[in-house]
Design an enzyme around this catalytic site. Structure first.
Site, PDB file in Angstrom:
ATOM      1  N   ARG A   1     -10.664   4.971   8.337  1.00  0.00           N
ATOM      2  CA  ARG A   1      -9.582   4.272   7.547  1.00  0.00           C
ATOM      3  C   ARG A   1      -8.690   3.363   8.480  1.00  0.00           C
ATOM      4  NH1 ARG A   1     -10.835   9.776   6.256  1.00  0.00           N
ATOM      5  NH2 ARG A   1      -9.297  10.489   7.783  1.00  0.00           N
TER       6      ARG A   1
ATOM      7  N   ARG B   1       1.227   8.700  12.897  1.00  0.00           N
ATOM      8  CA  ARG B   1       1.005   9.749  13.185  1.00  0.00           C
ATOM      9  C   ARG B   1      -0.937   9.842  13.281  1.00  0.00           C
ATOM     10  NH1 ARG B   1       2.377  14.629  10.263  1.00  0.00           N
ATOM     11  NH2 ARG B   1       1.032  13.418   8.536  1.00  0.00           N
TER      12      ARG B   1
ATOM     13  N   PHE C   1      15.368  19.359  -0.822  1.00  0.00           N
ATOM     14  CA  PHE C   1      14.480  18.727  -1.077  1.00  0.00           C
ATOM     15  C   PHE C   1      13.698  17.433  -0.596  1.00  0.00           C
ATOM     16  CE2 PHE C   1      11.315  16.391  -4.261  1.00  0.00           C
ATOM     17  CZ  PHE C   1      10.684  17.309  -4.829  1.00  0.00           C
TER      18      PHE C   1
ATOM     19  N   TYR D   1       1.096  -1.241  -0.356  1.00  0.00           N
ATOM     20  CA  TYR D   1       0.140   0.185   0.157  1.00  0.00           C
ATOM     21  C   TYR D   1       0.882   1.386   0.288  1.00  0.00           C
ATOM     22  CZ  TYR D   1      -3.360   3.482   1.287  1.00  0.00           C
ATOM     23  OH  TYR D   1      -4.299   4.532   1.272  1.00  0.00           O
TER      24      TYR D   1
HETATM   25  C1  IN0 Z   1       6.634  14.256  -1.544  1.00  0.00           C
HETATM   26  C2  IN0 Z   1       7.352  13.887  -1.129  1.00  0.00           C
HETATM   27  C3  IN0 Z   1       8.357  13.876  -1.368  1.00  0.00           C
HETATM   28  C4  IN0 Z   1       9.964  14.567  -1.315  1.00  0.00           C
HETATM   29  C5  IN0 Z   1      10.728  14.323  -1.799  1.00  0.00           C
HETATM   30  C6  IN0 Z   1      11.241  13.174  -2.039  1.00  0.00           C
HETATM   31  C7  IN0 Z   1      10.356  12.110  -1.865  1.00  0.00           C
HETATM   32  C8  IN0 Z   1      10.963  10.972  -2.108  1.00  0.00           C
HETATM   33  C9  IN0 Z   1      10.797  10.115  -1.908  1.00  0.00           C
HETATM   34  C10 IN0 Z   1       8.764   9.896  -1.742  1.00  0.00           C
HETATM   35  C11 IN0 Z   1       7.909  11.123  -1.420  1.00  0.00           C
HETATM   36  C12 IN0 Z   1       9.316  12.313  -1.049  1.00  0.00           C
HETATM   37  O1  IN0 Z   1       7.353  15.632   0.633  1.00  0.00           O
HETATM   38  C13 IN0 Z   1       6.025  15.274   1.010  1.00  0.00           C
HETATM   39  C14 IN0 Z   1       6.103  16.009   2.037  1.00  0.00           C
HETATM   40  C15 IN0 Z   1       4.890  17.185   2.151  1.00  0.00           C
HETATM   41  O2  IN0 Z   1       4.011  17.237   1.821  1.00  0.00           O
HETATM   42  N1  IN0 Z   1       4.922  17.481   3.771  1.00  0.00           N
HETATM   43  C16 IN0 Z   1       4.014  18.585   4.152  1.00  0.00           C
HETATM   44  C17 IN0 Z   1       3.877  18.211   5.468  1.00  0.00           C
HETATM   45  C18 IN0 Z   1       2.645  16.883   5.736  1.00  0.00           C
HETATM   46  O3  IN0 Z   1       2.690  15.554   7.012  1.00  0.00           O
HETATM   47  O4  IN0 Z   1       2.015  16.520   4.478  1.00  0.00           O
HETATM   48  C19 IN0 Z   1       4.184  19.638   3.805  1.00  0.00           C
HETATM   49  O5  IN0 Z   1       3.210  20.545   4.313  1.00  0.00           O
HETATM   50  O6  IN0 Z   1       5.319  20.417   4.244  1.00  0.00           O
HETATM   51  C20 IN0 Z   1       5.265  14.429   1.194  1.00  0.00           C
HETATM   52  O7  IN0 Z   1       4.823  13.935   2.170  1.00  0.00           O
HETATM   53  N2  IN0 Z   1       4.558  13.665  -0.138  1.00  0.00           N
HETATM   54  C21 IN0 Z   1       5.163  14.196  -1.164  1.00  0.00           C
HETATM   55  C22 IN0 Z   1       3.912  14.153  -2.169  1.00  0.00           C
HETATM   56  C23 IN0 Z   1       4.638  14.075  -3.649  1.00  0.00           C
HETATM   57  C24 IN0 Z   1       5.695  14.694  -4.132  1.00  0.00           C
HETATM   58 CL1  IN0 Z   1       6.567  14.843  -5.378  1.00  0.00          CL
HETATM   59  C25 IN0 Z   1       6.662  14.591  -2.909  1.00  0.00           C
HETATM   60  C26 IN0 Z   1       3.483  12.571   0.497  1.00  0.00           C
HETATM   61  C27 IN0 Z   1       3.351  11.253   0.222  1.00  0.00           C
HETATM   62  C28 IN0 Z   1       2.173  10.822   0.534  1.00  0.00           C
HETATM   63  C29 IN0 Z   1       4.524  10.852   1.142  1.00  0.00           C
HETATM   64  C30 IN0 Z   1       4.562  10.267  -1.184  1.00  0.00           C
END
Ligand code: IN0
Length: 432
Positions: A235, A225, A295, A178
């Site tokens: 969920r 969390r 990043f 998942y």
């Molecule tokens: C992310 C990821 C992310 C960033 C950088 C490298 C990555 C490599 C592998 C997978 C994910 C990676 O980062 C974001 C961070 C984020 O959105 N933080 C929120 C906090 C929060 O709790 O939501 C903020 O407001 O700062 C992330 O969580 N995801 C994400 C989504 C798309 C992209 Cl392009 C990169 C979501 C997830 C589900 C963890 C993949």
């Protein structure tokens, strides 16, 4: 802002970081010409969905920034459909499975999200994202479409799986699968985008296991969390293989009388997440470009800081536990190179070791998982101990922080007093 200061009142270096971040951080220098209306709207959406993360995306180098911004918004759109319990499965399944095709449908929008969906407006104006997607280089488009296709189909499989809907995620293998669909694929897609941009080597994209681990570590931390929040929305992402060791139903963990079981279950699932750390560090150690490094590293250090805070913390079952804004900002400012990041990981795994106790059934395994972080540092960064990171306890920072904390405390006290006086006056008015 005032509440962020208040939260960090006993952490002067966080107050300094908050001020530095708010007032002295250079704003992203790139300016979008006013005629590029759809691009401006995309960056507005980005800022609305995630403030701190949006600024990290905006600081990416020119060759990759727009592709990541669009990738992020596309995934956010897909996620909004997946999350929306007001969309019937008959409608949801084809939407998820075909979402990658809609990326080529100029003018496509969707206004059937539930009124409470946070990112509803993004789908209402999705034509804007599509327009910018179609302006990306062909190779970037292909990666985004490929990942959206795989993720949409993975999400649809879970959304229509009756057993999953009733019992949630079953085995630890399912848990990994998942998380692979919703986050590991993001890592795999990002690595491809980095390599295609030429800012990173092709090898980064070839090691899909490492990219997958980056996503799994983030998503597992979110799932741990969000126990309470997810359960209240019916969920269930904590795998049954883990919670069934302790309770007959996932919801029992938050009930009075189950406190010790709840804490031990929390340790088991945190241990599961900790196992991804060596891969994450190895991945980060391969990154060459500074902006890509920040990043990727920032969400990772947030995740380990969150896990250290959640470990042995019963509040996971009673409220939403989050790291202080001041701590977040301090970490964002520190994520400059692999030495800093490895030190942050070492710091928080040491916090976990300190909280660990011998009565925990996972005591040994948790010690070993944390020990692997130390080992990773010794093997891959043998000079880490002679490396001197920006000193936290630098006397100047402490003094400035102390003075600012005292000043903030005084201000808040003063504002509160004014507020109370004002409320007093108001209630007097009412009673008069
Ligand atoms: C992310 C990821 C992310 C960033 C950088 C490298 C990555 C490599 C592998 C997978 C994910 C990676 O980062 C974001 C961070 C984020 O959105 N933080 C929120 C906090 C929060 O709790 O939501 C903020 O407001 O700062 C992330 O969580 N995801 C994400 C989504 C798309 C992209 Cl392009 C990169 C979501 C997830 C589900 C963890 C993949």
């Amino acid at each position: 802002m005032a509440s962020s200061f208040l939260q960090s009142i006993f952490h002067p270096n966080e107050i300094v970081a908050l001020i530095q971040y708010k007032f002295f951080r250079p704003p992203p220098i790139h300016v979008i010409p006013p005629e590029q209306k759809t691009k401006i709207r995309c960056y507005e959406f980005l800022n609305e969905t995630s403030r701190s993360f949006a600024s990290v995306i905006q600081e990416l180098d020119d060759g990759i920034r727009d592709a990541i911004c669009i990738f992020y918004l596309v995934l956010r759109g897909l996620d909004t459909i997946e999350d929306d319990m007001s969309i019937l499965i008959e409608k949801k399944e084809p939407l998820l499975r075909n979402f990658h095709k809609t990326l080529y449908k100029k003018g496509w929008t969707f206004d059937e999200s539930g009124p409470n969906e946070k990112d509803r407006q993004l789908l209402v104006e999705f034509n804007v994202v599509i327009e910018e997607f179609l302006r990306l280089e062909r190779q970037f488009q292909d990666v985004i479409v490929d990942i959206t296709n795989k993720m949409g189909n993975g999400m649809a499989d879970y959304a229509k799986d009756a057993a999953h809907n009733k019992y949630g995620v079953m085995t630890n293998k399912d848990f990994d699968l998942y998380c692979h669909y919703v986050a590991g694929l993001v890592g795999i897609g990002l690595s491809s985008l980095f390599s295609i941009s030429g800012l990173e080597k092709p090898e980064l994209a070839n090691d899909t296991e490492l990219s997958n681990s980056m996503g799994l570590f983030l998503q597992k931390t979110n799932i741990i969390r969000d126990y309470l929040d997810d359960l209240s929305g019916n969920r269930r992402f904590w795998p049954k293989e883990i919670w069934s060791i302790y309770v007959a139903d996932l919801a029992d963990l938050k009930k009075p009388g189950y406190e010790t079981k709840a804490i031990n279950c929390l340790s088991t699932i945190i241990l599961n997440a900790l196992q991804h750390i060596p891969d994450c560090l190895t991945y980060l150690n391969k990154i060459q470009n500074r902006s890509i490094f920040s990043f990727c590293a920032i969400p990772q250090v947030m995740a380990i800081a969150t896990l250290a805070l959640l470990f042995k913390n019963y509040n996971v079952y009673t409220s939403v536990v989050k790291i202080r804004k001041g701590e977040t900002v301090k970490l964002i400012l520190k994520c400059t190179d692999i030495y800093e990041v490895a030190n942050i990981f070492r710091y928080y795994t040491r916090v976990i070791i300190q909280k660990n106790d011998s009565k925990d059934p996972n005591f040994m395994k948790i010690s070993m998982a944390c020990g692997k972080v130390e080992q990773w540092c010794q093997t891959n960064l043998p000079d880490i101990d002679s490396y001197s990171p920006q000193q936290d306890n630098d006397i100047m920072i402490f003094l400035i922080g102390f003075i600012l904390s005292a000043f903030a405390a005084y201000l808040l006290h003063y504002v509160n007093q004014e507020h109370l006086d004002y409320q007093g006056r108001e209630s007097l008015d009412v009673f008069d």
